[in-house]
Design a protein around this motif. Structure first.
Motif, PDB file in Angstrom:
ATOM      1  N   THR A  99      -0.500 -13.598   8.274  1.00 50.99           N
ATOM      2  CA  THR A  99       0.779 -13.221   8.865  1.00 50.99           C
ATOM      3  C   THR A  99       1.696 -12.757   7.748  1.00 50.99           C
ATOM      4  N   SER A 100       2.441 -11.678   7.993  1.00 55.69           N
ATOM      5  CA  SER A 100       3.280 -11.145   6.920  1.00 55.69           C
ATOM      6  C   SER A 100       4.594 -10.598   7.468  1.00 55.69           C
ATOM      7  N   THR A 101       5.665 -10.812   6.693  1.00 54.40           N
ATOM      8  CA  THR A 101       6.958 -10.182   6.935  1.00 54.40           C
ATOM      9  C   THR A 101       7.352  -9.457   5.657  1.00 54.40           C
ATOM     10  N   LYS A 102       8.536  -8.915   5.628  1.00 53.65           N
ATOM     11  CA  LYS A 102       8.985  -8.211   4.429  1.00 53.65           C
ATOM     12  C   LYS A 102       9.102  -9.145   3.230  1.00 53.65           C
ATOM     13  N   ARG A 103       9.394 -10.403   3.495  1.00 54.06           N
ATOM     14  CA  ARG A 103       9.676 -11.332   2.399  1.00 54.06           C
ATOM     15  C   ARG A 103       8.639 -12.447   2.230  1.00 54.06           C
ATOM     16  N   SER A 104       7.754 -12.603   3.180  1.00 50.38           N
ATOM     17  CA  SER A 104       6.829 -13.734   3.080  1.00 50.38           C
ATOM     18  C   SER A 104       5.458 -13.406   3.669  1.00 50.38           C
ATOM     19  N   THR A 105       4.494 -14.242   3.261  1.00 52.73           N
ATOM     20  CA  THR A 105       3.120 -14.163   3.766  1.00 52.73           C
ATOM     21  C   THR A 105       2.642 -15.579   4.060  1.00 52.73           C
ATOM     22  N   ALA A 106       1.829 -15.697   5.091  1.00 54.85           N
ATOM     23  CA  ALA A 106       1.202 -16.983   5.408  1.00 54.85           C
ATOM     24  C   ALA A 106      -0.246 -16.726   5.795  1.00 54.85           C
ATOM     25  N   PHE A 107      -1.068 -17.724   5.594  1.00 57.65           N
ATOM     26  CA  PHE A 107      -2.463 -17.609   6.023  1.00 57.65           C
ATOM     27  C   PHE A 107      -2.940 -18.957   6.538  1.00 57.65           C
ATOM     28  N   ALA A 183      -9.334  -2.078  -1.340  1.00 49.85           N
ATOM     29  CA  ALA A 183      -9.262  -3.493  -0.944  1.00 49.85           C
ATOM     30  C   ALA A 183      -8.147  -4.205  -1.696  1.00 49.85           C
ATOM     31  N   ILE A 184      -8.044  -3.953  -3.000  1.00 51.02           N
ATOM     32  CA  ILE A 184      -6.990  -4.561  -3.816  1.00 51.02           C
ATOM     33  C   ILE A 184      -5.615  -4.137  -3.315  1.00 51.02           C
ATOM     34  N   LYS A 185      -5.476  -2.859  -3.001  1.00 45.59           N
ATOM     35  CA  LYS A 185      -4.198  -2.329  -2.524  1.00 45.59           C
ATOM     36  C   LYS A 185      -3.757  -3.038  -1.240  1.00 45.59           C
ATOM     37  N   ASN A 186      -4.671  -3.212  -0.315  1.00 47.69           N
ATOM     38  CA  ASN A 186      -4.341  -3.877   0.943  1.00 47.69           C
ATOM     39  C   ASN A 186      -4.134  -5.378   0.768  1.00 47.69           C
ATOM     40  N   LYS A 187      -4.899  -5.976  -0.122  1.00 42.03           N
ATOM     41  CA  LYS A 187      -4.681  -7.399  -0.433  1.00 42.03           C
ATOM     42  C   LYS A 187      -3.282  -7.614  -0.995  1.00 42.03           C
ATOM     43  N   ASN A 188      -2.854  -6.719  -1.877  1.00 45.75           N
ATOM     44  CA  ASN A 188      -1.556  -6.860  -2.529  1.00 45.75           C
ATOM     45  C   ASN A 188      -0.377  -6.629  -1.590  1.00 45.75           C
ATOM     46  N   LYS A 189      -0.626  -6.027  -0.451  1.00 46.98           N
ATOM     47  CA  LYS A 189       0.451  -5.878   0.531  1.00 46.98           C
ATOM     48  C   LYS A 189       0.859  -7.235   1.084  1.00 46.98           C
ATOM     49  N   PHE A 191      -0.281 -10.416  -0.581  1.00 49.53           N
ATOM     50  CA  PHE A 191      -0.153 -11.392  -1.657  1.00 49.53           C
ATOM     51  C   PHE A 191       0.360 -10.697  -2.914  1.00 49.53           C
ATOM     52  N   ASN A 192       1.670 -10.806  -3.144  1.00 51.26           N
ATOM     53  CA  ASN A 192       2.288 -10.246  -4.340  1.00 51.26           C
ATOM     54  C   ASN A 192       3.508 -11.075  -4.700  1.00 51.26           C
ATOM     55  N   ARG A 193       4.033 -10.860  -5.862  1.00 48.84           N
ATOM     56  CA  ARG A 193       5.123 -11.688  -6.386  1.00 48.84           C
ATOM     57  C   ARG A 193       6.430 -11.519  -5.617  1.00 48.84           C
ATOM     58  N   LYS A 194       6.558 -10.428  -4.887  1.00 45.48           N
ATOM     59  CA  LYS A 194       7.790 -10.190  -4.142  1.00 45.48           C
ATOM     60  C   LYS A 194       7.835 -10.970  -2.829  1.00 45.48           C
ATOM     61  N   LYS A 195       6.677 -11.460  -2.409  1.00 46.64           N
ATOM     62  CA  LYS A 195       6.613 -12.200  -1.160  1.00 46.64           C
ATOM     63  C   LYS A 195       6.347 -13.680  -1.418  1.00 46.64           C
ATOM     64  N   LYS A 196       7.052 -14.512  -0.702  1.00 44.29           N
ATOM     65  CA  LYS A 196       6.838 -15.947  -0.806  1.00 44.29           C
ATOM     66  C   LYS A 196       5.646 -16.338   0.057  1.00 44.29           C
ATOM     67  N   LEU A 197       4.722 -17.085  -0.529  1.00 42.99           N
ATOM     68  CA  LEU A 197       3.575 -17.578   0.223  1.00 42.99           C
ATOM     69  C   LEU A 197       3.973 -18.904   0.864  1.00 42.99           C
ATOM     70  N   THR A 198       4.305 -18.872   2.134  1.00 41.14           N
ATOM     71  CA  THR A 198       4.877 -20.043   2.803  1.00 41.14           C
ATOM     72  C   THR A 198       3.863 -21.154   3.050  1.00 41.14           C
ATOM     73  N   THR A 199       2.582 -20.815   3.012  1.00 40.21           N
ATOM     74  CA  THR A 199       1.551 -21.838   3.222  1.00 40.21           C
ATOM     75  C   THR A 199       0.997 -22.384   1.905  1.00 40.21           C
TER      76      THR A 199
END
Length: 362
Positions: A99-107, A183-189, A191-199
């Motif tokens: 799951t992803s928003t502009k500021r965060s990602t969760a899995f 694959a790396i490009k899509n992964k980085n969308k 998981f990157n430093r600009k997004k908080k990993l909430t999980t």
């Protein structure tokens, strides 16, 4: 081989996921995990569940659709036919929902797939799929083996959701990636430093340390010598207590000339690092007079001692952890005596996830 063995899950997962969740398949390579993690989930997870899948207590399904149970006798036959073992994994395949928003990602993890390799011709074969629900409790209640760089009492669940391990994205939604850069490009969308990993699970910095404080250590460390002196002073002032604590193995109350001399202290404790401060909390200490060990001295008993050294009780000095010791073990790793000093320095002054790096460089 991997592609058509694993792809069916992702289409099936779309049916059961929420609108904002996208199914993903990732692979974790055994040989591409950095030593600073302190653990390797590709090695450890198969070993954790191995007995359960062989006994049939943990279901090993043919695919994520869960149509055929391969656990138990069938798994044993599969191993024998391919001259290999379930625990011998090069990759761990993890099925997830992102799951992803502009500021965060969760899995969240849905399950695991396992691929075997025939030792005779190196051909790949499908071991099967394990639903996370079948092993979630085991992952949450068992501690993953850690080396000197790892953190003590890290559960398998913590390790999985800590998410600092290296992984590759194989599939996202209905798209399977054969181009590594894409694959790396899509992964980085996600998981990157600009997004908080909430999980993300934060793992406390703590290590199991077994150590010894003896006359040789005390000869080079005033703080260690003060501790030995404090134990001797207490027992000299309380000889009856010394006899009750195991001193009666050595002498009696009739021997008025006997001189109490604590020569060695051994104890294990969990070292906890918070900022620049390191605290230790042993459960008990083993005291020796030469080669004779007294009865176990528990910290709850030591807390009753009122003597002070530099305005602190002996129990406080033990917990403050500012004295030299000879380290004999860190986490699951035994330490040679000649290496102890470097390990102690690393624990005192270096990054706790890079202990081995400091020792090797020194």
């Amino acid at each position: 081989m991997t592609k058509y063995l694993l792809i069916p899950f992702l289409f099936a997962a779309i049916i059961c996921m929420g609108q904002d969740e996208i199914p993903a398949l990732i692979s974790v390579d055994l040989y591409k995990q950095h030593d600073t993690l302190g653990y390797n989930i590709v090695n450890s997870i198969p070993y954790l569940i191995n007995e359960g899948v062989h006994s049939g207590k943990i279901h090993l399904w043919d695919t994520p659709k869960k149509e055929k149970d391969l656990s138990g006798k069938f798994l044993k036959q599969l191993e024998e036919a391919n001259n290999t073992q379930f625990v011998q994994q090069h990759f761990l395949f993890i099925h997830e929902l992102w799951t992803s928003t502009k500021r965060s990602t969760a899995f969240r993890i849905i399950g695991f797939s396992f691929i075997g390799e025939n030792k005779s011709d190196s051909s790949k074969f499908n071991y099967g799929f394990i639903d996370i629900a079948d092993i979630e409790q085991a992952l949450k209640t068992n501690y993953i083996p850690v080396n000197i760089n790892g953190y003590y009492h890290t559960t398998y669940w913590d390790a999985l959701y800590h998410r600092d391990y290296s992984f590759n994205l194989l599939q996202l939604g209905n798209k399977y990636y054969t181009d590594y850069d894409v694959a790396i490009k899509n992964k980085n969308k996600y998981f990157n430093r600009k997004k908080k990993l909430t999980t993300y699970y934060d793992i406390p910095q703590q290590k199991f340390v077994a150590c010894r404080l003896d006359k040789n250590v005390a000869a080079k460390s005033p703080e260690a010598q003060e501790l030995l002196n404090a134990f001797n002073a207490h027992y000299k002032a309380n000889k009856e207590e010394f006899l009750n604590d195991g001193g009666d193995k050595i002498t009696t109350h009739l021997n008025t000339r006997y001189i109490i001399n604590i020569t060695r202290i051994e104890f294990s404790s969990v070292w906890q690092k918070k900022g620049k401060f390191i605290k230790s909390e042993p459960e008990y200490l083993l005291l020796f007079t030469d080669d004779t060990m007294l009865d176990t001295l528990f910290m709850k008993e030591l807390d009753k001692w009122t003597e002070q050294v530099n305005y602190k009780t002996i129990a406080q000095l033990i917990r403050d952890n500012k004295y030299d010791v000879l380290i004999t073990r860190i986490n699951d790793t035994n330490i040679y005596e000649q290496d102890s000093k470097r390990f102690l320095e690393a624990l005192r002054y270096y990054y706790w996830d890079k202990i081995s790096e400091y020792v090797i460089r020194k």
